[in-house]
Design an enzyme around this catalytic site. Structure first.
Site, PDB file in Angstrom:
ATOM      1  N   LYS A 128       0.814  -1.230   0.084  1.00 34.20           N
ATOM      2  CA  LYS A 128      -0.085   0.066   0.140  1.00 34.20           C
ATOM      3  C   LYS A 128       0.655   1.319  -0.102  1.00 34.20           C
ATOM      4  O   LYS A 128       1.892   1.105   0.387  1.00 34.20           O
ATOM      5  CB  LYS A 128      -0.815   0.016   1.239  1.00 34.20           C
ATOM      6  CG  LYS A 128      -0.181   0.250   2.780  1.00 34.20           C
ATOM      7  CD  LYS A 128      -1.121  -0.362   3.578  1.00 34.20           C
ATOM      8  CE  LYS A 128      -0.402  -0.106   5.024  1.00 34.20           C
ATOM      9  NZ  LYS A 128      -1.069  -0.461   6.019  1.00 34.20           N
ATOM     10  N   TYR A 134      15.480  29.746   9.492  1.00 32.09           N
ATOM     11  CA  TYR A 134      14.303  30.254   9.958  1.00 32.09           C
ATOM     12  C   TYR A 134      13.931  30.299  11.494  1.00 32.09           C
ATOM     13  O   TYR A 134      14.145  29.133  12.081  1.00 32.09           O
ATOM     14  CB  TYR A 134      12.946  29.713   9.474  1.00 32.09           C
ATOM     15  CG  TYR A 134      13.059  29.922   7.876  1.00 32.09           C
ATOM     16  CD1 TYR A 134      12.841  31.356   7.274  1.00 32.09           C
ATOM     17  CD2 TYR A 134      13.105  29.014   6.916  1.00 32.09           C
ATOM     18  CE1 TYR A 134      12.799  31.571   6.139  1.00 32.09           C
ATOM     19  CE2 TYR A 134      12.900  29.327   5.319  1.00 32.09           C
ATOM     20  CZ  TYR A 134      12.741  30.634   4.894  1.00 32.09           C
ATOM     21  OH  TYR A 134      12.623  30.878   3.622  1.00 32.09           O
TER      22      TYR A 134
HETATM   23  C1  LIG Z   1      -0.423  -1.523   6.841  1.00 34.34           C
HETATM   24  C2  LIG Z   1      -1.069  -2.928   7.337  1.00 34.34           C
HETATM   25  C3  LIG Z   1      -0.234  -3.899   7.493  1.00 34.34           C
HETATM   26  C4  LIG Z   1       1.352  -3.916   7.472  1.00 34.34           C
HETATM   27  O1  LIG Z   1       1.662  -3.424   8.839  1.00 34.34           O
HETATM   28  P1  LIG Z   1       3.470  -3.277   8.950  1.00 34.34           P
HETATM   29  O2  LIG Z   1       3.465  -2.698  10.458  1.00 34.34           O
HETATM   30  O3  LIG Z   1       3.886  -2.232   7.882  1.00 34.34           O
HETATM   31  O4  LIG Z   1       3.911  -4.649   8.848  1.00 34.34           O
HETATM   32  C5  LIG Z   1      -0.703  -5.222   7.854  1.00 34.34           C
HETATM   33  N1  LIG Z   1      -2.226  -5.387   7.848  1.00 34.34           N
HETATM   34  C6  LIG Z   1      -2.986  -4.333   7.814  1.00 34.34           C
HETATM   35  C7  LIG Z   1      -4.351  -4.273   8.028  1.00 34.34           C
HETATM   36  C8  LIG Z   1      -2.302  -2.963   7.465  1.00 34.34           C
HETATM   37  O5  LIG Z   1      -3.207  -2.086   7.348  1.00 34.34           O
END
Ligand SMILES: *Cc1c(COP(=O)(O)O)cnc(C)c1O
Length: 363
Positions: free
Chosen positions: A40, A258
Site C-alpha cells: 500500500k 528560519y
Molecule cells: C499496513 C498494514 C499491515 C502492515 O503493517 P506493518 O506494520 O507495516 O507490517 C498489515 N495489515 C494491515 C491491515 C495493514 O493496514
C-alpha cells in the site's frame, strides 16, 4: 546538472528482507504461514510496480488499498493473490474485483449484502475482518452475529478467511489479549486466518499462522522502538542522498535558519544540504537529528526549510561543497532519523516527494 538529490531503491535488499519474513513465517504455530507483501501507499514510498515485480514469485500474495492499483498489478502480469485491505469502496467495483481475481476484506454487513446483490458470475472469496481491540475496521461482538447469519445463508461468497489487525504488537501489551477475543469469536473455525503484521511476525510466534501481512520489515524498517533493523537482520531498501551546496562559517552567538532555533556556541562550519521538507524530509526534525556527510555521522542544525537543511560540519574539516550527504538509508538508519524527529520510518518513506528522482537497483 540536475539538483543533486536522489533516492535509490535497493531491490536486492528488499528480497533479502522478504527472505527474513519467510524464515519467520516458516516457524508458524501450525506449520509455515504464507505472506502477503503489503505494498500500500506506493509500497511505502518505494514504487509499487518495481517492488511488486521484484517480489513476484517470491511472495505468496500482495496487499494494498485501491482497486486501480490491483488492476495495475494484473496488467503488469502479476498473478499472485491480491488482498484489498480496506475492502471495496462501492458496489460498482465488485465486477472488476471478481474479474481480476482480487480478494476484498469485508468489515461491514452492507458489504456482504452488496456482494450478494451483485449477481457475480463467480463466488467471491473474502477476508472477514474482526475488530478485536484496534477499533478501526471490523466486526465486533455486537455486529458479528448478524453477519455470521448472513454468511451462512449466502450463495455469492466463496472461501472465507478470518482476519484481524494488532494495535500493540510492537509494545508491552503484545497480541495475546486480541488473539483471545479473535479465538472466542471464531471458535470452531476450520478455515484460514490472517493475523500478523511485521511486529507480530517478528515477535509473536503464536500469531504466525495462515497469511501474515508484513509491510515495514520488507522495506528495512524496524517495527520496534527499542530494536534496530540491523539487529532484526533487515537491510535498508531506500537510501535518500544529496550533496552539500554551500558552507557558511558561523560565529558563536549567530543563529542559523528560519526562527533562529539553532545558535552556534563555537566557531562553526555549517553545511547547506539540497534537501528540504518539499523533498519529504520532516520539517519537525529538530537540530541534532543524525545525518551522514562524506560517510561520517554528524547532526542537523537549524530548522528544515522547503528545499534545504543545515548540518554541522565543524568536526568534519574535510567535508565541503559537493560532499555526499545521506539523509537516511545505507549507513544512516531511517529509524534513527525518524526517532529524532518524533515519528516512525513508515512516515519518512511514505513522504518521499514526487520531485525526488528515484532509481531502482539490484534486481
Ligand atoms: C499496513 C498494514 C499491515 C502492515 O503493517 P506493518 O506494520 O507495516 O507490517 C498489515 N495489515 C494491515 C491491515 C495493514 O493496514
Amino acid at each position: 546538472m540536475p539538483r543533486p538529490i536522489r533516492a535509490t531503491i535497493d531491490l536486492g535488499a528488499l528480497k533479502h528482507n522478504l527472505a527474513v519474513a519467510r524464515q519467520h513465517a516458516d516457524q508458524g504455530v501450525a506449520g509455515p504461514a504464507r505472506l502477503f507483501a503489503v505494498i500500500k501507499a506506493n509500497a511505502y514510498g518505494h514504487g509499487m510496480l518495481p517492488v511488486a515485480q521484484a517480489l513476484a514469485g517470491l511472495t505468496d500474495g500482495f496487499a494494498l488499498l485501491d482497486l486501480s492499483e490491483a488492476a495495475k498489478l494484473r496488467e503488469a502480469g502479476i498473478r499472485e493473490p491480491i488482498l484489498l485491505l480496506e475492502g471495496f469502496f462501492q458496489p460498482e467495483d465488485l465486477e472488476a474485483v471478481a474479474e481480476l481475481g482480487i480478494i476484498p476484506a469485508v468489515h461491514r454487513l452492507e458489504q456482504l449484502e452488496a456482494i450478494e446483490a451483485a449477481g457475480l458470475p463467480v463466488k467471491l472469496p473474502v477476508f472477514i475482518k474482526f475488530n478485536t481491540g484496534m477499533h478501526r475496521l471490523g466486526f465486533t461482538a455486537q455486529t458479528w452475529p448478524a453477519a455470521q447469519a448472513f454468511l451462512a445463508r449466502s450463495r455469492a461468497i466463496g472461501p472465507v478467511t478470518y482476519m484481524t489487525h494488532f494495535a500493540e504488537a510492537d509494545g508491552a501489551r503484545g497480541v495475546d489479549w486480541q488473539l483471545e477475543r479473535f479465538r472466542a469469536w471464531t471458535a470452531g473455525w476450520q478455515g484460514e486466518v490472517s493475523l500478523a503484521n511485521s511486529a507480530a511476525l517478528l515477535r509473536h510466534k503464536e500469531a504466525v499462522q495462515g497469511w501474515a501481512r508484513p509491510g515495514i520489515l520488507l522495506y528495512g524498517g524496524s517495527p520496534f522502538a527499542e530494536v534496530s533493523a540491523e539487529e532484526l537482520g533487515l537491510k535498508p531498501v531506500m537510501t535518500l542522498e544529496s550533496e552539500i551546496l554551500a558552507v557558511q562559517d558561523v560565529a558563536p552567538g549567530e543563529r542559523v535558519g528560519y526562527g533562529g532555533i539553532f545558535e552556534a556556541t563555537r566557531p562553526s562550519r555549517i553545511g547547506i544540504v539540497a534537501c528540504g521538507y518539499a523533498d519529504g524530509y520532516p520539517r519537525h526534525a529538530p537540530p541534532g537529528t543524525p545525518i551522514l556527510v562524506d560517510g561520517r555521522p554528524t547532526v542537523t542544525a537549524g530548522r528544515v526549510s522547503m528545499d534545504m537543511l543545515f548540518c554541522d560540519l565543524t568536526d568534519l574539516p574535510q567535508a565541503g561543497v559537493g560532499s555526499p550527504v545521506t539523509l537516511w538509508g545505507k549507513g544512516m538508519p531511517a529509524d534513527a532519523v525518524a526517532a529524532a524527529a518524533g515519528t516512525i520510518s513508515y512516515e519518512l518513506f511514505c513522504a518521499l516527494a514526487p520531485r525526488v528522482p528515484v532509481r531502482w537497483i539490484g534486481n
